[in-house]
Design a protein around this motif. Structure first.
Motif, PDB file in Angstrom:
ATOM      1  N   LEU A  31     -16.059   0.388   9.100  1.00 59.99           N
ATOM      2  CA  LEU A  31     -16.943   1.363   8.448  1.00 59.99           C
ATOM      3  C   LEU A  31     -16.198   2.124   7.354  1.00 59.99           C
ATOM      4  CD1 LEU A  31     -18.885   2.846  11.508  1.00 59.99           C
ATOM      5  CD2 LEU A  31     -19.705   1.189   9.835  1.00 59.99           C
ATOM      6  N   LEU A  32     -14.964   2.520   7.626  1.00 61.44           N
ATOM      7  CA  LEU A  32     -14.182   3.250   6.623  1.00 61.44           C
ATOM      8  C   LEU A  32     -13.836   2.355   5.435  1.00 61.44           C
ATOM      9  CD1 LEU A  32     -11.789   5.247   8.977  1.00 61.44           C
ATOM     10  CD2 LEU A  32     -13.797   6.107   7.764  1.00 61.44           C
ATOM     11  N   ALA A  33     -13.546   1.085   5.689  1.00 61.57           N
ATOM     12  CA  ALA A  33     -13.267   0.150   4.597  1.00 61.57           C
ATOM     13  C   ALA A  33     -14.487  -0.008   3.703  1.00 61.57           C
ATOM     14  CB  ALA A  33     -12.826  -1.195   5.158  1.00 61.57           C
ATOM     15  N   ARG A  83     -10.046 -10.720  -3.734  1.00 64.46           N
ATOM     16  CA  ARG A  83      -9.585 -10.544  -2.361  1.00 64.46           C
ATOM     17  C   ARG A  83      -8.246 -11.270  -2.189  1.00 64.46           C
ATOM     18  NH1 ARG A  83     -13.018  -7.349  -2.942  1.00 64.46           N
ATOM     19  NH2 ARG A  83     -15.048  -7.220  -1.883  1.00 64.46           N
ATOM     20  N   LEU A  84      -7.254 -10.555  -1.688  1.00 58.42           N
ATOM     21  CA  LEU A  84      -5.941 -11.116  -1.400  1.00 58.42           C
ATOM     22  C   LEU A  84      -5.817 -11.287   0.104  1.00 58.42           C
ATOM     23  CD1 LEU A  84      -3.798  -8.809  -3.738  1.00 58.42           C
ATOM     24  CD2 LEU A  84      -5.013 -10.920  -4.326  1.00 58.42           C
ATOM     25  N   VAL A 124      -4.719  -9.624   6.997  1.00 57.95           N
ATOM     26  CA  VAL A 124      -5.423  -8.661   6.151  1.00 57.95           C
ATOM     27  C   VAL A 124      -6.103  -9.379   4.993  1.00 57.95           C
ATOM     28  CG1 VAL A 124      -5.130  -6.707   4.564  1.00 57.95           C
ATOM     29  CG2 VAL A 124      -3.894  -6.740   6.735  1.00 57.95           C
ATOM     30  N   VAL A 125      -7.347  -8.989   4.733  1.00 64.95           N
ATOM     31  CA  VAL A 125      -8.036  -9.338   3.486  1.00 64.95           C
ATOM     32  C   VAL A 125      -8.073  -8.059   2.663  1.00 64.95           C
ATOM     33  CG1 VAL A 125     -10.146 -10.201   2.431  1.00 64.95           C
ATOM     34  CG2 VAL A 125      -9.409 -11.104   4.635  1.00 64.95           C
ATOM     35  N   TYR A 126      -7.316  -8.034   1.582  1.00 66.42           N
ATOM     36  CA  TYR A 126      -7.065  -6.802   0.828  1.00 66.42           C
ATOM     37  C   TYR A 126      -7.818  -6.809  -0.488  1.00 66.42           C
ATOM     38  CZ  TYR A 126      -4.300  -3.319  -1.767  1.00 66.42           C
ATOM     39  OH  TYR A 126      -3.904  -2.246  -2.518  1.00 66.42           O
ATOM     40  N   ALA A 150     -10.096  -1.509  -4.751  1.00 58.56           N
ATOM     41  CA  ALA A 150     -10.371  -0.348  -3.909  1.00 58.56           C
ATOM     42  C   ALA A 150      -9.114   0.161  -3.218  1.00 58.56           C
ATOM     43  CB  ALA A 150     -11.426  -0.696  -2.859  1.00 58.56           C
ATOM     44  N   ASP A 151      -8.008  -0.597  -3.309  1.00 60.65           N
ATOM     45  CA  ASP A 151      -6.740  -0.240  -2.675  1.00 60.65           C
ATOM     46  C   ASP A 151      -6.918  -0.019  -1.173  1.00 60.65           C
ATOM     47  OD1 ASP A 151      -4.100   0.323  -2.350  1.00 60.65           O
ATOM     48  OD2 ASP A 151      -4.230   2.409  -3.018  1.00 60.65           O
ATOM     49  N   CYS A 152      -7.573  -0.972  -0.519  1.00 57.87           N
ATOM     50  CA  CYS A 152      -7.787  -0.857   0.916  1.00 57.87           C
ATOM     51  C   CYS A 152      -8.063  -2.226   1.514  1.00 57.87           C
ATOM     52  CB  CYS A 152      -8.965   0.073   1.215  1.00 57.87           C
ATOM     53  SG  CYS A 152      -9.249   0.342   2.983  1.00 57.87           S
ATOM     54  N   PRO A 153      -7.554  -2.489   2.722  1.00 58.88           N
ATOM     55  CA  PRO A 153      -7.923  -3.739   3.404  1.00 58.88           C
ATOM     56  C   PRO A 153      -9.412  -3.765   3.708  1.00 58.88           C
ATOM     57  CG  PRO A 153      -5.988  -2.729   4.411  1.00 58.88           C
ATOM     58  CD  PRO A 153      -6.542  -1.729   3.457  1.00 58.88           C
ATOM     59  N   ARG A 154     -10.056  -4.886   3.436  1.00 50.85           N
ATOM     60  CA  ARG A 154     -11.478  -5.030   3.739  1.00 50.85           C
ATOM     61  C   ARG A 154     -11.680  -5.581   5.142  1.00 50.85           C
ATOM     62  NH1 ARG A 154     -15.045  -3.680   3.103  1.00 50.85           N
ATOM     63  NH2 ARG A 154     -16.599  -5.110   2.290  1.00 50.85           N
TER      64      ARG A 154
END
Length: 388
Positions: free
Chosen positions: A101-103, A119-120, A148-150, A154-158
């Motif tokens: 939810l936060l992602a 996506r990285l 991790v899918v980063y 957005a500078d955040c893991p999805r």
């Protein structure tokens, strides 16, 4: 008098309490530990991450010494035995959904701006000590893996997944929900022809990767390289290729092979199903994969995932997800309050002022002087009486 919440209280505001309780109820998160609820557990682990508590004893002492903040955080007194029991029994899916939810909150602004979806994908090992004899080994380390899918925009893991160390990266990659139009960048550890074809290409998405050395490629046609020089690299060759011989049926999609020479003299080969992007742009996408390596370095240096508050599998997974929840909350706060300072300095200030009652946007400024304090009206030039 207006109430000013603590820094920790402001950080956890993006977590909707009603939504949180719905998730807890769906997974039975409070079935065994009703006196120490899932919300209490999450608050304590976030506090442990941001305050730097390295043991159950120091966490208990630090948390209970600030009991005046428990009411506003919706939590209560902590006992080590209670936290240990909750770490063994509480479902990991509760914290995993909260992180998702936060992602999504971090990703909303990127979608509004219409930025191309990039996506990285990568994984990093989480070594565990000798006390975790149950941990599995992949031949190099004994412990776990964080996949991790980063989203670098957005500078955040999805997407975040935690597995045993011996789980293959491509096996986790096949479980990722592919987004239409997105470009996925990963290394040769995610080589799986079926995943590339039936999931990524079928979803009208793209991938950029490095082929394994034993992958036989047959050149179908050469493509002109209009712009060869990029930032720190040069594209030497661009060609449409396919798997050679009878193996073509395993990967029946159009592919491009790029040969790129780095500034340090090394030459690498890239493989992609993107036939429209310029070659120099595709090479730049793979070069940008270092951003996820910086993410892993930041996580290991600034979050407490080297020493754990429990030695069992469930407690370690809960702490890893709590660490990433704390990471997401810091990113949301920096964006919401438009923090201009570097994220490293902001994180350090949060850890120093975690339970102080002040505004996050002014965390780097001294607190205002209390104007209600009675002023000394005496003059230094006025004579005073001295009684003996």
């Amino acid at each position: 008098m207006r109430f000013t919440p603590s820094i920790l209280g402001k950080l956890v505001e993006p977590i909707n309490r009603r939504r949180f309780q719905t998730i807890v109820d769906s997974h039975g998160g409070d079935a065994y530990d009703k006196s120490f609820r899932s919300w209490d557990h999450l608050m304590v682990l976030i506090y442990a991450q941001l305050s730097g508590s390295a043991s159950l004893r120091s966490l208990e002492a630090g948390w209970n010494a600030n009991g005046q903040h428990h009411y506003h955080l919706g939590s209560d007194v902590l006992r080590r035995s209670t936290l240990s029991d909750a770490g063994r029994r509480r479902p990991v899916a509760v914290f995993a959904e909260i992180f998702g939810l936060l992602a999504n909150q971090l990703d909303r602004q990127t979608r509004r701006e219409g930025t191309a979806m990039l996506r990285l994908i990568d994984s990093t090992p989480i070594p565990l000590g000798k006390l975790c004899g149950w941990a599995k080994s992949n031949g190099r380390i004994r412990g776990m893996k964080m996949h991790v899918v980063y989203d670098p925009n957005a500078d955040c893991p999805r997407i975040l997944d935690i597995t045993d160390a011996n789980v293959n990266d491509a096996q986790v990659g096949r479980t990722i929900a592919i987004e239409k139009g997105a470009t996925y960048v990963f290394d040769k550890g995610y080589c799986h022809y079926g995943w590339w074809t039936t999931q990524i290409a079928a979803a009208q998405a793209f991938f950029v990767t490095r082929p394994k050395s034993n992958m036989g490629l047959e050149v179908l046609s050469e493509r002109p390289v209009k712009v060869a020089r990029g930032d720190g690299f040069t594209v030497l060759d661009d060609a449409e290729v396919s798997l050679a011989g009878k193996t073509h049926c395993k990967l029946p999609i159009k592919l491009r092979r790029l040969i790129v020479k780095r500034q340090d003299g090394d030459t690498i080969t890239l493989l992609t199903n993107d036939l429209k992007r310029p070659a120099v742009e595709i090479a730049a996408l793979y070069k940008g994969r270092w951003q996820i390596e910086l993410l892993f370095r930041w996580i290991k240096q600034h979050l407490k995932i080297r020493r754990f508050l429990g030695n069992n599998d469930n407690a370690i997974r809960l702490q890893l997800f709590a660490a990433m929840i704390a990471y997401a909350l810091l990113r949301i706060a920096a964006r919401t309050y438009r923090i201009a300072m570097p994220i490293l300095r902001f994180t350090d200030l949060v850890s120093q002022c975690l339970l102080e009652r002040r505004r996050i946007e002014a965390i780097n400024k001294p607190p205002p002087i209390n104007s209600s304090r009675r002023r000394d009206r005496t003059s230094p030039n006025q004579l005073g009486f001295d009684y003996e």
